[in-house]
Design a protein around this motif. Structure first.
Motif, short mmCIF file in Angstrom:
data_model
loop_
_atom_site.label_atom_id
_atom_site.label_comp_id
_atom_site.label_asym_id
_atom_site.label_seq_id
_atom_site.Cartn_x
_atom_site.Cartn_y
_atom_site.Cartn_z
N ILE A 9 0.86 -1.18 0.00
CA ILE A 9 0.00 0.00 0.00
C ILE A 9 0.89 1.23 0.00
N VAL A 10 0.56 2.20 -0.84
CA VAL A 10 1.31 3.45 -0.87
C VAL A 10 0.35 4.61 -0.66
N GLY A 11 0.90 5.74 -0.26
CA GLY A 11 0.07 6.92 -0.05
C GLY A 11 0.90 8.18 0.05
N ARG A 12 0.39 9.24 -0.55
CA ARG A 12 1.00 10.57 -0.42
C ARG A 12 -0.13 11.58 -0.52
N GLY A 13 -0.32 12.34 0.54
CA GLY A 13 -1.45 13.27 0.56
C GLY A 13 -2.76 12.51 0.44
N ARG A 14 -3.55 12.83 -0.59
CA ARG A 14 -4.82 12.14 -0.81
C ARG A 14 -4.73 11.12 -1.93
N LEU A 15 -3.51 10.74 -2.28
CA LEU A 15 -3.27 9.76 -3.33
C LEU A 15 -2.86 8.44 -2.70
N TYR A 16 -3.57 7.35 -3.06
CA TYR A 16 -3.32 6.04 -2.46
C TYR A 16 -3.28 4.96 -3.53
N GLY A 17 -2.57 3.89 -3.23
CA GLY A 17 -2.57 2.72 -4.10
C GLY A 17 -2.45 1.45 -3.29
N ILE A 18 -3.17 0.41 -3.71
CA ILE A 18 -3.07 -0.89 -3.06
C ILE A 18 -2.79 -1.94 -4.13
N GLN A 19 -1.75 -2.77 -3.89
CA GLN A 19 -1.34 -3.76 -4.87
C GLN A 19 -2.26 -4.97 -4.89
N PHE A 20 -2.81 -5.34 -3.76
CA PHE A 20 -3.66 -6.52 -3.70
C PHE A 20 -5.08 -6.20 -4.16
N HIS A 21 -5.90 -7.22 -4.23
CA HIS A 21 -7.28 -7.06 -4.67
C HIS A 21 -8.21 -6.92 -3.46
N PRO A 22 -8.69 -5.73 -3.16
CA PRO A 22 -9.58 -5.59 -2.00
C PRO A 22 -10.89 -6.33 -2.19
N GLU A 23 -11.35 -6.43 -3.44
CA GLU A 23 -12.62 -7.11 -3.71
C GLU A 23 -12.53 -8.61 -3.47
N LYS A 24 -11.30 -9.14 -3.35
CA LYS A 24 -11.10 -10.56 -3.07
C LYS A 24 -10.52 -10.80 -1.67
N SER A 25 -10.34 -9.72 -0.92
CA SER A 25 -9.65 -9.81 0.37
C SER A 25 -10.60 -9.77 1.56
N GLN A 26 -11.87 -10.06 1.31
CA GLN A 26 -12.87 -10.24 2.36
C GLN A 26 -12.95 -9.02 3.28
N ARG A 27 -13.00 -9.23 4.58
CA ARG A 27 -13.26 -8.15 5.53
C ARG A 27 -12.20 -7.06 5.46
N ILE A 28 -10.93 -7.45 5.28
CA ILE A 28 -9.84 -6.47 5.25
C ILE A 28 -9.97 -5.55 4.04
N GLY A 29 -10.23 -6.15 2.89
CA GLY A 29 -10.38 -5.35 1.68
C GLY A 29 -11.56 -4.41 1.75
N LEU A 30 -12.67 -4.89 2.29
CA LEU A 30 -13.85 -4.04 2.41
C LEU A 30 -13.62 -2.89 3.37
N ALA A 31 -12.85 -3.15 4.44
CA ALA A 31 -12.54 -2.08 5.40
C ALA A 31 -11.75 -0.96 4.72
N ILE A 32 -10.81 -1.32 3.87
CA ILE A 32 -10.00 -0.30 3.19
C ILE A 32 -10.86 0.51 2.22
N LEU A 33 -11.73 -0.15 1.49
CA LEU A 33 -12.62 0.57 0.57
C LEU A 33 -13.54 1.51 1.34
N ARG A 34 -14.06 1.04 2.47
CA ARG A 34 -14.92 1.89 3.30
C ARG A 34 -14.15 3.10 3.81
N ASN A 35 -12.92 2.87 4.27
CA ASN A 35 -12.11 3.97 4.78
C ASN A 35 -11.86 5.01 3.69
N PHE A 36 -11.56 4.55 2.49
CA PHE A 36 -11.31 5.48 1.40
C PHE A 36 -12.56 6.33 1.11
N ALA A 37 -13.71 5.68 1.10
CA ALA A 37 -14.96 6.39 0.81
C ALA A 37 -15.32 7.42 1.88
#
Length: 218
Positions: free
Chosen positions: A185-213
């Motif tokens: 996972i990378v981030g600078r300011g409001r720019l973020y990137g995740i190498q793994f697939h959050p849509e396939k990462s169950q609860r952890i992936g969904l938490a990251i998508l929720r946090n971003f939103a």
């Protein structure tokens, strides 16, 4: 294109990626409405942007450029719009990639995308197959808002043959080890990137998508 209203709005950039529907469903699972667009002007006006993607770097950049989306994404980030790159979408954020030759990326983060194959220690670890595919741990020290509710050492689902090597270590929010430690996972300011697939990462992936939103905008 689907219209979106409300505070938890996310606009997903459509440049022909095959994982778009699964990412859209993952956001919807955490109560986030998605707007899908291939229109550069819509992308420029977005409240939050998501750049998904699977496949190779050069075709991904070619698809963005052919639609005029590369400039729109750069303009949106410059204006302070939160952006999340997912898998190939994270790699496209960087200055360049060595996949299938040398190719320029969006240049939003300094660094390059490099291959696992032939790099120590993976070159001396024949048991590690490429692509890196399956569940692996993500490790982070500071509790960044993007990682709220994501314990250190959580498992996420990866599928990739190349990884991002940021020029600035401060841009790395989380790492994973696969013969070599790389940026998960990378981030600078409001720019973020995740190498793994959050849509396939169950609860952890969904938490990251929720946090971003829920990230602040404006």
């Amino acid at each position: 294109m689907t219209a979106v209203t409300g505070e938890r709005r996310v606009t997903m950039v459509d440049y022909g990626g095959s994982n778009m529907r699964s990412v859209q469903k993952a956001f919807e699972a955490v109560g986030v409405a998605i707007e899908v667009t291939s229109d550069p002007e819509v992308a420029r006006r977005a409240v939050r942007l998501v750049l998904p993607g699977v496949g190779a770097f050069r075709p991904g950049m070619d698809a963005l450029r052919s639609r005029g989306l590369d400039g729109a994404i750069v303009d949106a980030v410059a204006a302070g719009t939160p952006l999340l790159g997912i898998c190939l979408g994270m790699q496209l954020l960087f200055a360049a990639s060595e996949e299938m030759g040398r190719h320029k990326g969006l240049g939003l983060l300094p660094g390059q995308v490099v291959a696992f194959v032939g790099r120590p220690p993976t070159a001396n670890a024949p048991g590690l197959k490429v692509p890196h595919m399956g569940w692996n741990r993500i490790r982070h020290e500071d509790q960044h808002p993007l990682l709220a509710g994501v314990p250190n050492g959580s498992y996420a689902y990866f599928v990739h043959s190349y990884y991002c090597a940021p020029a600035n270590p401060q841009d790395i929010l989380a790492t994973t080890d696969y013969g070599v430690e790389f940026a998960a996972i990378v981030g600078r300011g409001r720019l973020y990137g995740i190498q793994f697939h959050p849509e396939k990462s169950q609860r952890i992936g969904l938490a990251i998508l929720r946090n971003f939103a829920q990230m602040e905008t404006g």
